[in-house]
Motif scaffolding. Structure first.
Motif, PDB file in Angstrom:
ATOM      1  N   PRO A 204       0.533  -1.395  -0.715  1.00 53.00           N
ATOM      2  CA  PRO A 204       0.075  -0.277  -0.080  1.00 53.00           C
ATOM      3  C   PRO A 204       0.635   1.113  -0.348  1.00 53.00           C
ATOM      4  O   PRO A 204       0.042   2.305  -0.207  1.00 53.00           O
ATOM      5  N   THR A 205       2.226   1.182   0.535  1.00 52.38           N
ATOM      6  CA  THR A 205       2.377   2.794   0.381  1.00 52.38           C
ATOM      7  C   THR A 205       4.208   3.220  -0.766  1.00 52.38           C
ATOM      8  O   THR A 205       4.377   3.164  -0.741  1.00 52.38           O
ATOM      9  N   SER A 206       3.883   1.334  -1.578  1.00 53.47           N
ATOM     10  CA  SER A 206       4.998   1.643  -2.312  1.00 53.47           C
ATOM     11  C   SER A 206       4.795   2.694  -3.665  1.00 53.47           C
ATOM     12  O   SER A 206       5.412   3.116  -4.176  1.00 53.47           O
ATOM     13  N   ALA A 207       3.671   3.529  -3.766  1.00 56.41           N
ATOM     14  CA  ALA A 207       3.485   4.546  -4.486  1.00 56.41           C
ATOM     15  C   ALA A 207       3.185   5.870  -4.089  1.00 56.41           C
ATOM     16  O   ALA A 207       3.405   6.558  -4.597  1.00 56.41           O
ATOM     17  N   LEU A 208       4.211   5.300  -2.825  1.00 52.14           N
ATOM     18  CA  LEU A 208       3.692   6.767  -1.734  1.00 52.14           C
ATOM     19  C   LEU A 208       5.249   7.594  -1.581  1.00 52.14           C
ATOM     20  O   LEU A 208       6.100   6.335  -1.372  1.00 52.14           O
ATOM     21  N   ASP A 209       5.077   8.849  -1.150  1.00 53.25           N
ATOM     22  CA  ASP A 209       6.462  10.086  -0.519  1.00 53.25           C
ATOM     23  C   ASP A 209       6.869   9.572   0.642  1.00 53.25           C
ATOM     24  O   ASP A 209       5.379   8.634   1.616  1.00 53.25           O
ATOM     25  N   PRO A 210       8.194   9.857   1.224  1.00 57.65           N
ATOM     26  CA  PRO A 210       8.332   8.455   2.362  1.00 57.65           C
ATOM     27  C   PRO A 210       7.307   9.258   3.621  1.00 57.65           C
ATOM     28  O   PRO A 210       6.670   8.415   4.215  1.00 57.65           O
ATOM     29  N   ILE A 211       6.616  10.710   3.291  1.00 61.56           N
ATOM     30  CA  ILE A 211       5.772  10.925   4.997  1.00 61.56           C
ATOM     31  C   ILE A 211       4.357  10.427   3.994  1.00 61.56           C
ATOM     32  O   ILE A 211       4.409   9.499   5.190  1.00 61.56           O
ATOM     33  N   SER A 212       4.026  10.123   3.674  1.00 60.20           N
ATOM     34  CA  SER A 212       2.732   9.353   3.417  1.00 60.20           C
ATOM     35  C   SER A 212       2.886   8.339   3.711  1.00 60.20           C
ATOM     36  O   SER A 212       2.120   7.395   4.220  1.00 60.20           O
ATOM     37  N   THR A 213       3.878   7.686   3.057  1.00 60.54           N
ATOM     38  CA  THR A 213       4.512   6.309   3.929  1.00 60.54           C
ATOM     39  C   THR A 213       4.460   5.945   5.787  1.00 60.54           C
ATOM     40  O   THR A 213       3.856   5.080   5.313  1.00 60.54           O
ATOM     41  N   ALA A 214       5.115   7.405   5.844  1.00 57.25           N
ATOM     42  CA  ALA A 214       4.880   6.553   7.617  1.00 57.25           C
ATOM     43  C   ALA A 214       4.018   7.208   8.276  1.00 57.25           C
ATOM     44  O   ALA A 214       3.269   6.536   8.999  1.00 57.25           O
ATOM     45  N   LYS A 215       3.123   7.910   7.338  1.00 51.98           N
ATOM     46  CA  LYS A 215       1.449   7.698   7.623  1.00 51.98           C
ATOM     47  C   LYS A 215       0.745   7.183   7.781  1.00 51.98           C
ATOM     48  O   LYS A 215       0.266   6.563   8.626  1.00 51.98           O
ATOM     49  N   VAL A 216       0.769   5.770   6.578  1.00 52.90           N
ATOM     50  CA  VAL A 216       0.701   4.728   6.342  1.00 52.90           C
ATOM     51  C   VAL A 216       0.780   3.510   7.327  1.00 52.90           C
ATOM     52  O   VAL A 216      -0.104   2.814   8.321  1.00 52.90           O
ATOM     53  N   GLU A 217       2.103   3.749   7.714  1.00 47.04           N
ATOM     54  CA  GLU A 217       2.281   2.612   8.826  1.00 47.04           C
ATOM     55  C   GLU A 217       2.128   2.490   9.877  1.00 47.04           C
ATOM     56  O   GLU A 217       1.710   1.980  10.316  1.00 47.04           O
ATOM     57  N   GLU A 218       2.331   4.564  10.007  1.00 50.35           N
ATOM     58  CA  GLU A 218       1.142   4.937  11.654  1.00 50.35           C
ATOM     59  C   GLU A 218      -0.159   4.106  11.612  1.00 50.35           C
ATOM     60  O   GLU A 218      -0.703   3.318  13.078  1.00 50.35           O
ATOM     61  N   LEU A 219      -0.464   4.735  10.943  1.00 49.47           N
ATOM     62  CA  LEU A 219      -2.197   4.098  10.803  1.00 49.47           C
ATOM     63  C   LEU A 219      -2.008   2.881  10.612  1.00 49.47           C
ATOM     64  O   LEU A 219      -2.995   1.970  11.536  1.00 49.47           O
ATOM     65  N   VAL A 220      -1.832   1.902  10.185  1.00 45.44           N
ATOM     66  CA  VAL A 220      -1.518   0.509   9.944  1.00 45.44           C
ATOM     67  C   VAL A 220      -1.146  -0.465  11.536  1.00 45.44           C
ATOM     68  O   VAL A 220      -2.193  -1.203  12.513  1.00 45.44           O
ATOM     69  N   GLN A 221      -0.697   0.633  12.261  1.00 52.95           N
ATOM     70  CA  GLN A 221      -0.607   0.557  13.977  1.00 52.95           C
ATOM     71  C   GLN A 221      -1.473   0.543  14.411  1.00 52.95           C
ATOM     72  O   GLN A 221      -1.915  -0.060  15.404  1.00 52.95           O
ATOM     73  N   GLU A 222      -2.211   1.613  13.971  1.00 55.44           N
ATOM     74  CA  GLU A 222      -3.612   1.871  15.250  1.00 55.44           C
ATOM     75  C   GLU A 222      -5.063   0.805  14.782  1.00 55.44           C
ATOM     76  O   GLU A 222      -5.456   0.546  15.525  1.00 55.44           O
ATOM     77  N   LEU A 223      -4.889   0.420  13.313  1.00 56.05           N
ATOM     78  CA  LEU A 223      -5.768  -0.204  12.681  1.00 56.05           C
ATOM     79  C   LEU A 223      -6.100  -1.780  13.860  1.00 56.05           C
ATOM     80  O   LEU A 223      -6.814  -2.593  13.614  1.00 56.05           O
ATOM     81  N   LYS A 224      -4.197  -2.093  13.885  1.00 52.67           N
ATOM     82  CA  LYS A 224      -4.771  -3.351  14.374  1.00 52.67           C
ATOM     83  C   LYS A 224      -5.054  -3.705  15.542  1.00 52.67           C
ATOM     84  O   LYS A 224      -5.647  -4.301  16.509  1.00 52.67           O
ATOM     85  N   GLU A 225      -5.661  -2.123  16.637  1.00 56.59           N
ATOM     86  CA  GLU A 225      -6.456  -3.139  17.714  1.00 56.59           C
ATOM     87  C   GLU A 225      -8.027  -3.010  17.243  1.00 56.59           C
ATOM     88  O   GLU A 225      -8.502  -3.811  18.193  1.00 56.59           O
ATOM     89  N   LYS A 226      -8.096  -3.109  15.802  1.00 53.19           N
ATOM     90  CA  LYS A 226      -9.445  -4.052  15.438  1.00 53.19           C
ATOM     91  C   LYS A 226     -10.056  -4.084  14.818  1.00 53.19           C
ATOM     92  O   LYS A 226     -10.435  -5.327  14.087  1.00 53.19           O
TER      93      LYS A 226
END
Ligand code: ADP
Ligand code: MG
Length: 281
Positions: A204-226
């Motif tokens: 999901p991040t391979s087409a994204l810049d590093p800042i957007s990648t970091a945001k999606v990575e952070e989001l994945v960590q939050e999503l795993k609670e649910k």
């Protein structure tokens, strides 16, 4: 095959058996398996792409799938919600259970499966519609018409995808006008809007810049609670950063599947070691 990935056949899932006693005699909850894959084979016509894959996916954790290009990562992911069968020549054998139900059973409702096991693709693929209509799309298909309810779902989903604050004043703009990283989070919100249980993410991040990648990575960590998340990545650092378990595929075979720290620090198979140390791929 490494020792860690060899799993018992015919393992009956029984709630009591999911508890094990630790050395203090206390009950320690083991992760439930939300998806269980047994002896999965897949062919595109006469070309076999997956060989005897056995894998138990833990609930509410992040499972990463790594391996060189063409090894079957996307194929495996798309098999989990039977999306791969949109390719007409695909044939499968073996078993995949989602919450103890066999998804290859003829009676299993594929629409239900795709709602519960949602997917986010490599290239953000919003519809050429407003942000609001993108997120409300699934709920509307499911028959929700009331504006107040749709408003709530859109807000909740965009919040869940960590993009509400950025977009709350732009809900009626076309999603095509957003940055790639914003589009990808809108696609994640669109997946969340139908209340999935498992989210499949294919690079999901391979087409994204590093800042957007970091945001999606952070989001994945939050999503795993649910949610239970299975993420394909060609980036081993990303797998090491965000996943609890990692599966290494090579030429359509699952070579090793273990806790992420364990797989990267102490691979049991020479091929895994060669791959993670950059000797091929
Ligand atoms: N639609 C398709 N038709 C025929 N072969 C395919 C199709 N999609 C993938 N394959 C083949 O299946 C194998 C695995 O591909 P894929 O799952 O895309 O690997 P990865 O995601 O690891 O790069 C490759 O040999 C690829 O050529
Ligand atoms: Mg792929």
């Amino acid at each position: 095959m490494s020792e860690v990935m060899v799993k018992k056949k015919n393992n009956t899932v029984n709630k009591a058996s999911k508890r094990e006693e630790n050395s203090f005699g206390l009950q320690k909850e083991k992760a439930n398996h939300i998806i269980e894959v047994n002896d999965l084979n897949l062919w595109y016509g006469s070309d076999q792409a997956l060989y005897e894959v056995n894998m138990d996916v833990p609930e509410k954790q992040v499972t990463a799938i790594i391996g060189p290009s063409g090894c079957g990562k996307s194929t495996f992911l798309k098999t989990l919600n039977r999306m791969v069968e949109m390719v007409p020549v695909v044939k499968t054998s073996g078993s995949i259970k989602y919450r103890d139900q066999e998804i290859f059973n003829r009676k299993y409702k594929q629409e239900y499966l795709r709602t519960k096991v949602g997917m986010v693709f490599q290239k953000p693929n919003p519809f050429p519609k407003s942000v609001y209509d993108n997120v409300a799309y699934g709920p509307r298909i499911h028959g929700i018409k009331k504006k107040e309810i749709l408003d709530q779902i859109v807000e909740k989903s965009l919040k869940g995808a960590a993009i509400w604050d950025e977009l709350k004043d732009r809900l009626h703009e076309n999603a095509y006008g957003l940055s790639g990283g914003q589009q990808q989070r809108v696609c994640i919100a669109r997946a969340l809007a139908v209340e999935p249980d498992v989210i499949l993410m294919d690079e999901p991040t391979s087409a994204l810049d590093p800042i957007s990648t970091a945001k999606v990575e952070e989001l994945v960590q939050e999503l795993k609670e649910k949610y239970s998340i299975i993420i394909v990545t060609h980036n081993m650092q990303q797998a090491a950063r965000i996943s609890d378990k990692t599966a290494f595929f090579l030429n359509g075979e699952l070579i090793e599947f273990a806790d992420t720290d364990h797989l990267f620090q102490n691979p049991q198979d020479k091929r895994t070691e060669d791959y993670i140390t950059g000797r091929f791929g």
